[in-house]
Write an enzyme that holds these catalytic residues in place. Sequence first.
Site, PDB file in Angstrom:
ATOM      1  N   ASP A  49       0.728   5.959   3.303  1.00 57.61           N
ATOM      2  CA  ASP A  49       0.568   4.726   3.428  1.00 57.61           C
ATOM      3  C   ASP A  49      -0.173   4.085   1.987  1.00 57.61           C
ATOM      4  O   ASP A  49      -1.109   4.841   1.555  1.00 57.61           O
ATOM      5  CB  ASP A  49      -0.008   4.273   4.788  1.00 57.61           C
ATOM      6  CG  ASP A  49       0.114   2.661   5.007  1.00 57.61           C
ATOM      7  OD1 ASP A  49       1.011   2.195   4.369  1.00 57.61           O
ATOM      8  OD2 ASP A  49      -1.025   2.216   5.701  1.00 57.61           O
ATOM      9  N   THR A  73      12.174   4.190  10.740  1.00 58.57           N
ATOM     10  CA  THR A  73      13.324   3.289  11.275  1.00 58.57           C
ATOM     11  C   THR A  73      12.485   1.861  11.372  1.00 58.57           C
ATOM     12  O   THR A  73      13.728   0.905  11.468  1.00 58.57           O
ATOM     13  CB  THR A  73      13.469   3.849  12.753  1.00 58.57           C
ATOM     14  OG1 THR A  73      12.168   3.664  13.585  1.00 58.57           O
ATOM     15  CG2 THR A  73      14.033   5.223  12.887  1.00 58.57           C
ATOM     16  N   ASN A 108      11.046   0.565   8.872  1.00 56.60           N
ATOM     17  CA  ASN A 108      11.049   0.137   7.498  1.00 56.60           C
ATOM     18  C   ASN A 108      12.182  -0.562   6.933  1.00 56.60           C
ATOM     19  O   ASN A 108      12.455  -1.206   5.784  1.00 56.60           O
ATOM     20  CB  ASN A 108      10.997   1.461   6.366  1.00 56.60           C
ATOM     21  CG  ASN A 108       9.372   1.853   6.456  1.00 56.60           C
ATOM     22  OD1 ASN A 108       9.294   3.073   6.161  1.00 56.60           O
ATOM     23  ND2 ASN A 108       8.465   1.116   6.928  1.00 56.60           N
ATOM     24  N   ARG A 142      -3.886   3.642  12.759  1.00 61.47           N
ATOM     25  CA  ARG A 142      -2.843   3.909  13.686  1.00 61.47           C
ATOM     26  C   ARG A 142      -1.898   4.970  13.120  1.00 61.47           C
ATOM     27  O   ARG A 142      -1.842   5.197  11.949  1.00 61.47           O
ATOM     28  CB  ARG A 142      -2.279   2.571  13.882  1.00 61.47           C
ATOM     29  CG  ARG A 142      -1.694   1.908  12.600  1.00 61.47           C
ATOM     30  CD  ARG A 142      -1.066   0.400  12.882  1.00 61.47           C
ATOM     31  NE  ARG A 142      -0.483  -0.089  11.729  1.00 61.47           N
ATOM     32  CZ  ARG A 142      -1.167  -0.724  10.867  1.00 61.47           C
ATOM     33  NH1 ARG A 142      -2.500  -1.019  10.990  1.00 61.47           N
ATOM     34  NH2 ARG A 142      -0.763  -1.387   9.721  1.00 61.47           N
TER      35      ARG A 142
END
Length: 264
Positions: free
Chosen positions: A41, A87, A89, A215
């Site tokens: 990320d 899925t 994105n 997360r």
Amino acid sequence: MAFENVDYTSLNIPAAPFSDPSRIPDFPKGKVPRHVGVIMDGNGRWAKERGMIRTEGHKAAEPVVFDTIAGAIEAGVRYLSLYTFSTENWKRSPQEVRFLMGFSRDIIHRRVAQMNEWGVRVRWAGRRPRLWKSVIDELEKAQEITKNNKTIDVVFCINYGGRAEIADACAQIAKEIQNGKIKGDRVTEKMIAEHLYNPDIPDCDLVIRTSGEQRTSNFLPWQASYAELDFVPELFPDYGREALWRSIDRYAHRDRRFGGVKNA
């Protein structure tokens, strides 16, 4: 399909991951995680901080991906799952999605020789629908070329969602119930696990997320139910093997009880 002609040796990556063994930390015996998952990320934020467009952050991440793979090999990690495209994105701009599809395809194409040299077995986890056929083709070619390698399995999670994976497993079980292969009242956790995308890969021991976000974003929810979590501040283009080793060292000093209690 035309591909950019890129020599991987020019991308600031060693020709082999074992170029300087003295750098590798001496991890406690038996404490290296067998399966590590990385949520890569922060590419877009890395680019924005430098006044660049988001796609430049994705480009900057490419050598970091392979430095991370090299570091995992050096540490003794056996399975490495990389969250490449989720899925969710698809909600990004069409321009960024097109870039990510083409970039993912081209990376697999131009890096397969390097991964094969390193003893990497390429794997894929994800759904076929919506994923570009050219990406699937390159993944399948890479899987075939590297299928006998045993140093490390690297799972590229492309068009992957954890809930989607579980739903797909349940749908397959439902078909088998309908066909009379199994009884509906005999569905077990083991059965669901056997119907996941790569059922031979063991559960995830350590999940790392870069960029400071805390997360897991639908990444390996079944396999990582008991994984240790490590949220690190580096944006992914600033990550790499040494940051991975710090995460592994923290993991090695944690007490994993799996619902039990520590012996007195």
